[in-house]
Design a protein around this motif. Structure first.
Motif, short mmCIF file in Angstrom:
data_model
loop_
_atom_site.label_atom_id
_atom_site.label_comp_id
_atom_site.label_asym_id
_atom_site.label_seq_id
_atom_site.Cartn_x
_atom_site.Cartn_y
_atom_site.Cartn_z
N GLU A 416 -5.38 -3.70 -12.55
CA GLU A 416 -5.30 -4.43 -13.67
C GLU A 416 -4.69 -4.06 -14.71
OE1 GLU A 416 -8.62 -1.23 -13.93
OE2 GLU A 416 -7.92 -2.69 -12.52
N ASN A 417 -4.03 -2.93 -14.58
CA ASN A 417 -3.05 -2.33 -15.68
C ASN A 417 -1.45 -2.74 -14.95
OD1 ASN A 417 -4.83 -1.44 -17.09
ND2 ASN A 417 -5.26 0.40 -16.01
N GLY A 418 -1.31 -3.29 -13.87
CA GLY A 418 0.12 -3.32 -13.33
C GLY A 418 0.38 -2.15 -12.65
N VAL A 419 -0.17 -1.28 -12.38
CA VAL A 419 0.16 0.08 -11.47
C VAL A 419 0.16 -0.31 -10.04
CG1 VAL A 419 -0.43 2.57 -11.15
CG2 VAL A 419 -0.61 1.45 -13.37
N ILE A 420 1.02 -0.01 -9.25
CA ILE A 420 1.12 -0.29 -7.77
C ILE A 420 0.21 0.49 -7.14
CG2 ILE A 420 2.74 -0.01 -5.85
CD1 ILE A 420 3.59 -2.25 -7.70
N GLN A 421 -0.38 0.04 -6.16
CA GLN A 421 -1.45 0.71 -5.38
C GLN A 421 -0.80 0.75 -3.77
OE1 GLN A 421 -4.62 1.89 -6.79
NE2 GLN A 421 -3.14 1.50 -8.46
N GLY A 422 -1.01 1.98 -3.27
CA GLY A 422 -0.36 2.22 -1.87
C GLY A 422 -0.56 3.48 -1.47
N HIS A 423 0.17 3.77 -0.30
CA HIS A 423 -0.05 5.02 0.39
C HIS A 423 1.26 5.31 0.99
CE1 HIS A 423 -2.13 2.45 3.07
NE2 HIS A 423 -1.62 3.04 4.08
N PHE A 424 1.44 6.65 1.18
CA PHE A 424 2.36 7.24 2.40
C PHE A 424 1.74 7.46 3.53
CE2 PHE A 424 4.11 8.23 -2.09
CZ PHE A 424 5.33 7.69 -1.83
#
Length: 456
Positions: A416-424
């Motif tokens: 909701e804050n525009g922060v990218i979610q993901g993983h290596f």
């Protein structure tokens, strides 16, 4: 009592402030700013009329700062200008910056949290902090004022900018990259962009801490550099290619001779044996240009162990590939591209600019034998930089260069804050270069390539 003081006192006694009063207060702020700039210009001009700066500049910087301070104080007393101590101190500091530094940009350059300074004509200055752009209060008196600052920057390194040469790449004394473009190409007035680098160079551990890559990826990259694999760093503008190249160069043994080639010198290698070369633009008559290709060719006669090209952008790509294929292993370069595959296509296109008339397959064979690994970096939409892919070039199948991905970053969404979610994660492929690293005494553990290990 001033109008501002009356408004402030009235506001303390009235909780509901009419919109008209707020507009009036904003107008007063603009008037005060205008008066301040008029006063600063007046004192600055009187100072220039009174002293010979060419003589003063021979003084040590500390003494020169004090001399300017004393002269400004003297002029303020002579003019009997009623300003308080804070305003007086700010005026002295601003005039010192005007004479010795870069004027309104000096406070921004002193802020370590700012990574980019973007001047859109004289009255609009943006900065980038932690990946986000912000509008600042800094501005110049007019476009002529901005042009004086641009001239001061470029003249210090022997370059020029005028109507006949309205674009210039330069650098500041701290290594910051500068680009300026002026009318008639810039329609609204001069434009200035400054890309800054940390005063203390980042280390690989810093990137791991910022979650730009994983410890496994860092270990593999360190091994690639130590084992003298040729590496191409690919990414878009502002993605961190130069920063990563600086960090990777930290793994080069101190015993090796390194030659760097750049359009505007900005690499900050920490090795003791580094030779830095920089291109030269044409002079007023259009002569005397020294391009990157000439420097790459010359560097091969300088007995380098490694050649590092700040950015490949033209026919020097051909000479770079030949250097990598003829004993200068461990060389590195950066290129603008959105994917590793696009990076190879760009290199192929740039080789064609060398007018060697080589068939496409021959060029691709040169690329596949010269470059071992392509490292892709990206600036995410939330402003964070990440190393999103490490791919190994494995050879040729027909006319196609074959590649295999060793590590990747998978984006899963945005919060909701525009922060990218993901993983290596690793792809599970054990690279061919693992055998080369083993020969150099750098064995890679099998768990580094375990696809089951997820790093947020």
């Amino acid at each position: 009592m001033s109008i501002r003081d009356r408004l402030q006192r009235w506001g303390e006694n009235n909780t509901n402030v009419p919109e008209q009063v707020l507009i009036m207060e904003d107008s007063i702020t603009q008037l005060e700013k205008s008066s301040y700039h008029e006063l600063k210009s007046k004192i600055h001009q009187k100072l220039l009329d009174r002293v010979d700066l060419s003589v003063m500049e021979r003084l040590p910087s500390d003494r020169l700062m004090n001399e300017i301070k004393d002269l400004v104080e003297q002029l303020l007393n002579e003019e009997k200008i009623p300003i308080n101590l804070a305003e007086r101190g700010g005026l002295v500091s601003d005039i010192q910056h005007e004479i010795l530094g870069l004027g309104p940009l000096e406070p921004l350059l002193a802020d370590p949290t700012i990574s980019d300074i973007l001047v859109n004509t004289y009255n609009q200055v943006y900065v980038e902090r932690r990946g986000r752009l912000e509008l600042t209060d800094a501005h110049f008196a007019d476009n002529r004022h901005l042009m004086r600052i641009i001239d001061r920057i470029v003249s210090r390194i022997g370059r020029r900018v005028d109507e006949s040469s309205p674009m210039v790449d330069a650098r500041l004394s701290d290594g910051s990259r500068v680009n300026a473009i002026i009318p008639p190409l810039a329609l609204d007035g001069p434009l200035l962009s400054i890309r800054r680098f940390p005063a203390a160079p980042l280390k690989m551990d810093d990137l791991v801490r910022y979650k730009s890559l994983t410890p496994s990826m860092a270990e593999v990259i360190a091994g690639l550099v130590k084992s003298k694999c040729n590496i191409l760093i690919s990414g878009g503008t502002g993605s961190g290619k130069t920063t990563l190249l600086n960090i990777m160069s930290g793994f080069i043994p101190a015993s090796e001779r390194v030659v760097t080639i750049e359009d505007a010198a900005e690499l900050q290698l920490q090795q003791p044996h580094v030779v830095r070369l920089e291109t030269r633009p044409p002079n007023v008559e259009g002569k005397g240009e020294v391009a990157q290709r000439a420097l790459v060719r010359n560097s091969l006669r300088m007995r380098p162990d490694r050649v590092i090209i700040g950015e490949v952008r033209g026919p020097e790509a051909m000479d770079m590939l030949q250097a990598m294929n003829t004993g200068h292993e461990g060389s590195m370069a950066t290129v603008h591209a959105n994917t590793p595959r696009d990076a190879l296509s760009r290199i192929e296109n740039m080789v064609s600019m060398a007018e060697m008339n080589l068939p496409a397959k021959a060029v691709r064979q040169q690329i596949s034998s010269a470059i071992w690994v392509v490292v892709q970096v990206s600036r995410m939409t939330d402003g964070k930089r990440k190393l999103i892919s490490i791919q190994e070039i494995t050879g040729m199948e027909g006319d196609i260069i074959t590649m295999q991905e060793i590590f990747t970053y998978s984006q899963t969404g945005v919060d909701e804050n525009g922060v990218i979610q993901g993983h290596f994660h690793a792809t599970g492929i054990r690279p061919k270069f693992a055998e080369r690293l083993k020969v150099f005494g750098i064995p890679l553990r099998d768990e580094l390539f375990d696809p089951g290990k997820i790093f947020q």
